[in-house]
Design a protein around this motif. Sequence first.
Motif, mmCIF file in Angstrom:
data_model
loop_
_atom_site.group_PDB
_atom_site.id
_atom_site.type_symbol
_atom_site.label_atom_id
_atom_site.label_comp_id
_atom_site.label_asym_id
_atom_site.label_seq_id
_atom_site.Cartn_x
_atom_site.Cartn_y
_atom_site.Cartn_z
ATOM 1 N N CYS A 252 -3.055 17.968 4.088
ATOM 2 C CA CYS A 252 -3.640 16.798 4.727
ATOM 3 C C CYS A 252 -2.882 16.438 6.002
ATOM 4 C CB CYS A 252 -3.666 15.604 3.776
ATOM 5 S SG CYS A 252 -2.040 14.971 3.323
ATOM 6 N N ARG A 253 -3.539 15.710 6.861
ATOM 7 C CA ARG A 253 -2.890 15.118 8.034
ATOM 8 C C ARG A 253 -2.535 13.655 7.716
ATOM 9 N NH1 ARG A 253 -3.076 16.189 13.640
ATOM 10 N NH2 ARG A 253 -4.417 17.977 13.194
ATOM 11 N N GLU A 254 -3.475 12.950 7.101
ATOM 12 C CA GLU A 254 -3.261 11.587 6.610
ATOM 13 C C GLU A 254 -3.498 11.593 5.107
ATOM 14 O OE1 GLU A 254 -2.248 8.753 7.672
ATOM 15 O OE2 GLU A 254 -2.112 9.014 9.845
ATOM 16 N N PHE A 255 -2.481 11.187 4.339
ATOM 17 C CA PHE A 255 -2.644 11.184 2.892
ATOM 18 C C PHE A 255 -3.782 10.243 2.511
ATOM 19 C CE2 PHE A 255 -1.607 10.083 -1.513
ATOM 20 C CZ PHE A 255 -1.408 11.346 -2.035
ATOM 21 N N PRO A 256 -4.678 10.679 1.624
ATOM 22 C CA PRO A 256 -5.842 9.847 1.285
ATOM 23 C C PRO A 256 -5.457 8.566 0.559
ATOM 24 C CG PRO A 256 -5.700 11.761 -0.164
ATOM 25 C CD PRO A 256 -4.684 11.964 0.911
ATOM 26 N N VAL A 257 -6.373 7.596 0.614
ATOM 27 C CA VAL A 257 -6.236 6.381 -0.191
ATOM 28 C C VAL A 257 -6.744 6.734 -1.586
ATOM 29 C CG1 VAL A 257 -6.910 3.978 -0.470
ATOM 30 C CG2 VAL A 257 -6.591 4.921 1.833
ATOM 31 N N VAL A 258 -5.814 6.929 -2.513
ATOM 32 C CA VAL A 258 -6.142 7.398 -3.860
ATOM 33 C C VAL A 258 -6.175 6.203 -4.805
ATOM 34 C CG1 VAL A 258 -5.511 8.938 -5.750
ATOM 35 C CG2 VAL A 258 -5.044 9.610 -3.372
ATOM 36 N N VAL A 259 -7.335 5.965 -5.401
ATOM 37 C CA VAL A 259 -7.515 4.887 -6.376
ATOM 38 C C VAL A 259 -7.721 5.529 -7.741
ATOM 39 C CG1 VAL A 259 -8.934 2.927 -7.081
ATOM 40 C CG2 VAL A 259 -8.497 3.336 -4.648
ATOM 41 N N ILE A 260 -6.756 5.351 -8.631
ATOM 42 C CA ILE A 260 -6.805 5.923 -9.971
ATOM 43 C C ILE A 260 -7.058 4.787 -10.964
ATOM 44 C CG2 ILE A 260 -5.549 7.225 -11.725
ATOM 45 C CD1 ILE A 260 -3.826 8.375 -9.473
ATOM 46 N N THR A 261 -8.086 4.927 -11.787
ATOM 47 C CA THR A 261 -8.393 3.879 -12.757
ATOM 48 C C THR A 261 -8.029 4.329 -14.162
ATOM 49 O OG1 THR A 261 -10.676 4.556 -13.263
ATOM 50 C CG2 THR A 261 -10.322 3.193 -11.291
ATOM 51 N N SER A 262 -7.682 3.351 -14.993
ATOM 52 C CA SER A 262 -7.342 3.610 -16.390
ATOM 53 C C SER A 262 -7.755 2.413 -17.223
ATOM 54 C CB SER A 262 -5.837 3.863 -16.531
ATOM 55 O OG SER A 262 -5.449 3.861 -17.893
ATOM 56 N N ASN A 263 -8.358 2.691 -18.366
ATOM 57 C CA ASN A 263 -8.706 1.629 -19.310
ATOM 58 C C ASN A 263 -7.569 1.320 -20.269
ATOM 59 O OD1 ASN A 263 -11.301 1.375 -18.229
ATOM 60 N ND2 ASN A 263 -12.122 2.958 -19.583
#
Length: 359
Positions: A252-263
């Motif tokens: 990557c050039r810009e690290f992604p906005v990573v949204v990880i969900t958990s119940n």
Amino acid sequence: MSAQEQTVVNGWRVFHATGREPDSPPQLPEAPPWRRFNGARTQPAPPDDPAAALRRLGSHSVTPQLGPDDIDTVNAAILLRRPLLITGPPGVGKSTLAYVIARELGLGRVLEWSVVSRTALRDGLYVHDAMGRAQAIAAWQAGLRDGAPQASAEATTDSATPSSEGQLPPVLGDFITLGPLGTALLPYDRPRVLLVDELDKSDIDLPNDLLHVLENGSYEIPELVRDAADAASVHTSDPGGRAELAGGRVECREFPVVVITSNGEREFPAAFRRRCLPLEMRTPTREQLLAMVKGHFDALPGGAEEMVDLFVQRVQAGGTHSLDQLLNAVQMTTAGGFQVDGDGRKLVEMLLRDLAKGR
């Protein structure tokens, strides 16, 4: 005060949880030195997906159930280029936050990776259609006329040498498709938004398998590394998208906005949690629920407030409920002739049932 004005005043904050699409995408803060990457061959800006955003957010601005501390956590994840690990009961809008971020920051289409018990890291990175490639090679060889050079299928395919009739053999890149995680790690000038939904449902090894990729922002595709060609054009997770890869490596050039969900169905390893910023989402307040309903229906339908009050009572009584249930119940109030206080009461009870009871 506009989002742009708030950004100037607050400095490092670019996300304000307004859910409004900006007139021009705000400038994101520079990544810290230890989270900068060197991806080359910059990808064009990703497409928008207004239909998906409309399903998730409605047609109007929404204010998700985030307090000032929660908003600061989201901004910190964006600034530090770290994944955001969101926990909370089912149906409180955890995955919706990815769409709020993408819309408010003008980051285009959200890449969704829905995790199940059989999901492996490679599923998120790329898929190689080996069977389809073998069939294409067999069909290409069958099309060679008698007397044409009969080089080995693998060597001929790798060199992409045309046959005596000028027909090119199948190209390896045509049978490789990058997954959501793999696409998010392509070199874009602005980060992509990646939603890793319900990671707690995964095999126990997947969080640990993610560590290297999340830390280094890169990965390799072994099939392309072994290929004789210097570069390959592969499919991406975006509709009709293609990407040119050199040497089978993605960075990557810009690290992604990573949204990880958990119940919250299980705990994650400490090494994984160390690389994420935690955010716990709670059930929205009455005012937030009314704003959400208004965002999806353009205006508050008749009887919507009564449905919201009933929903809040059910949640406060200790039941497990989803925001989808509320939207379904409000939608029924808009049906011609539907009477909540009449025969429709039983149907409303079913729509707003306690999900923890299994029926």
